[in-house]
Design a protein around this motif. Structure first.
Motif, PDB file in Angstrom:
ATOM      1  N   LEU A 180      23.536 -54.651 -53.047  1.00 44.47           N
ATOM      2  CA  LEU A 180      23.587 -55.941 -52.360  1.00 44.47           C
ATOM      3  C   LEU A 180      22.302 -56.749 -52.491  1.00 44.47           C
ATOM      4  O   LEU A 180      22.260 -57.915 -52.106  1.00 44.47           O
ATOM      5  N   LEU A 181      21.263 -56.143 -53.026  1.00 47.29           N
ATOM      6  CA  LEU A 181      19.981 -56.837 -53.128  1.00 47.29           C
ATOM      7  C   LEU A 181      20.044 -58.107 -53.980  1.00 47.29           C
ATOM      8  O   LEU A 181      19.540 -59.154 -53.553  1.00 47.29           O
ATOM      9  N   LEU A 208      13.716 -55.972 -43.450  1.00 46.93           N
ATOM     10  CA  LEU A 208      13.092 -55.741 -42.144  1.00 46.93           C
ATOM     11  C   LEU A 208      14.041 -54.986 -41.227  1.00 46.93           C
ATOM     12  O   LEU A 208      13.594 -54.172 -40.407  1.00 46.93           O
ATOM     13  N   ASP A 209      15.339 -55.226 -41.367  1.00 49.64           N
ATOM     14  CA  ASP A 209      16.320 -54.476 -40.581  1.00 49.64           C
ATOM     15  C   ASP A 209      16.191 -52.979 -40.842  1.00 49.64           C
ATOM     16  O   ASP A 209      16.180 -52.173 -39.903  1.00 49.64           O
ATOM     17  N   ALA A 210      16.077 -52.571 -42.108  1.00 49.65           N
ATOM     18  CA  ALA A 210      15.952 -51.154 -42.471  1.00 49.65           C
ATOM     19  C   ALA A 210      14.639 -50.587 -41.944  1.00 49.65           C
ATOM     20  O   ALA A 210      14.598 -49.454 -41.451  1.00 49.65           O
ATOM     21  N   ALA A 211      13.558 -51.362 -42.034  1.00 47.27           N
ATOM     22  CA  ALA A 211      12.260 -50.895 -41.528  1.00 47.27           C
ATOM     23  C   ALA A 211      12.309 -50.699 -40.016  1.00 47.27           C
ATOM     24  O   ALA A 211      11.797 -49.691 -39.501  1.00 47.27           O
ATOM     25  N   ALA A 248      21.796 -55.369 -44.576  1.00 46.04           N
ATOM     26  CA  ALA A 248      20.789 -55.170 -45.626  1.00 46.04           C
ATOM     27  C   ALA A 248      20.209 -53.773 -45.481  1.00 46.04           C
ATOM     28  O   ALA A 248      19.179 -53.582 -44.846  1.00 46.04           O
ATOM     29  N   PRO A 249      20.862 -52.774 -46.076  1.00 41.68           N
ATOM     30  CA  PRO A 249      20.424 -51.395 -45.874  1.00 41.68           C
ATOM     31  C   PRO A 249      19.137 -51.017 -46.598  1.00 41.68           C
ATOM     32  O   PRO A 249      18.508 -50.030 -46.261  1.00 41.68           O
ATOM     33  N   MET A 250      18.737 -51.812 -47.598  1.00 45.63           N
ATOM     34  CA  MET A 250      17.551 -51.471 -48.395  1.00 45.63           C
ATOM     35  C   MET A 250      16.605 -52.662 -48.486  1.00 45.63           C
ATOM     36  O   MET A 250      17.040 -53.808 -48.528  1.00 45.63           O
ATOM     37  N   LEU A 283      17.904 -59.479 -39.133  1.00 46.30           N
ATOM     38  CA  LEU A 283      19.183 -59.827 -38.490  1.00 46.30           C
ATOM     39  C   LEU A 283      20.179 -60.274 -39.570  1.00 46.30           C
ATOM     40  O   LEU A 283      20.836 -61.305 -39.449  1.00 46.30           O
ATOM     41  N   THR A 284      20.269 -59.473 -40.601  1.00 48.73           N
ATOM     42  CA  THR A 284      21.004 -59.851 -41.800  1.00 48.73           C
ATOM     43  C   THR A 284      22.474 -60.127 -41.535  1.00 48.73           C
ATOM     44  O   THR A 284      23.023 -61.099 -42.054  1.00 48.73           O
ATOM     45  N   ARG A 285      23.113 -59.289 -40.746  1.00 49.02           N
ATOM     46  CA  ARG A 285      24.543 -59.533 -40.481  1.00 49.02           C
ATOM     47  C   ARG A 285      24.746 -60.858 -39.746  1.00 49.02           C
ATOM     48  O   ARG A 285      25.673 -61.608 -40.042  1.00 49.02           O
ATOM     49  N   LEU A 286      23.878 -61.140 -38.799  1.00 44.91           N
ATOM     50  CA  LEU A 286      23.963 -62.407 -38.068  1.00 44.91           C
ATOM     51  C   LEU A 286      23.676 -63.582 -39.004  1.00 44.91           C
ATOM     52  O   LEU A 286      24.386 -64.591 -38.972  1.00 44.91           O
ATOM     53  N   ALA A 287      22.647 -63.450 -39.844  1.00 45.07           N
ATOM     54  CA  ALA A 287      22.334 -64.508 -40.805  1.00 45.07           C
ATOM     55  C   ALA A 287      23.499 -64.722 -41.763  1.00 45.07           C
ATOM     56  O   ALA A 287      23.876 -65.860 -42.057  1.00 45.07           O
TER      57      ALA A 287
END
Length: 174
Positions: A29-30, A160-163, A155-157, A109-113
């Motif tokens: 997905l990157l 900032l969400d993953a971190a 965003a699993p990789m 907040l990738t899913r929200l974005a």
């Protein structure tokens, strides 16, 4: 002679070894995140820096664009709402695109974005590009579809969400 059907698509993990397919899957997905993030940041900045766009009327203005698409849109009531204050609508779209782009690019907040990006794309498809004939000439529908994998997977990789998720896990194990 019997023929077996192999159901696994690649070698399972043994002793923590990963092959190139596992790596590719983790980072799949990157490229989509980078493309959508950069594109939406650019779109937001383009609107904010275009003096003609942020006007009620005139060539290239958001007001004239909305008046032009009003009768051909799928939901004219959405356009009417935007026409109550076209400049405010233009700023809302521009800042929304910036927020969506930044959140997506950095994976915050990738899913929200991504959901916000999908809503922006949906609203533009139902209004601005609805009259595109054939439908695939309009670009808002493909953008809407491109947002859906990020809504579902986040965003699993390299995000900032993953971190933050990793940090929470480390604290939980202390």
């Amino acid at each position: 002679m019997t023929h077996g059907i192999r159901t696994d698509t690649h070698t399972p993990h043994l002793n923590g070894d990963r092959d190139w397919r596992d790596t590719a899957t983790r980072y799949a997905l990157l490229p989509l995140r980078i493309f959508l993030g950069v594109t939406f940041i650019y779109a937001g900045l383009d609107k904010l820096t275009d003096s003609a766009f942020m006007k009620d009327a005139g060539s290239g203005s958001v007001g004239d664009m909305m008046r032009t698409v009003r009768d051909s849109s799928a939901i004219p009531a959405l356009v009417d709402m935007a026409l109550e204050n076209p400049v405010a609508f233009g700023y809302a779209i521009a800042f929304g695109e910036l927020a969506v782009g930044i959140g997506t690019l950095f994976g915050l907040l990738t899913r929200l974005a991504a959901f916000g990006g999908a809503l922006i794309s949906l609203s533009l498809w139902l209004t601005v590009s609805w009259a595109s004939d054939p439908y695939y000439y309009g670009n808002d529908l493909p953008y809407l579809m491109a947002w859906l994998p990020l809504v579902l997977a986040g965003a699993p990789m390299l995000s900032l969400d993953a971190a933050l998720r990793s940090r929470r896990r480390r604290r939980a194990y202390r």
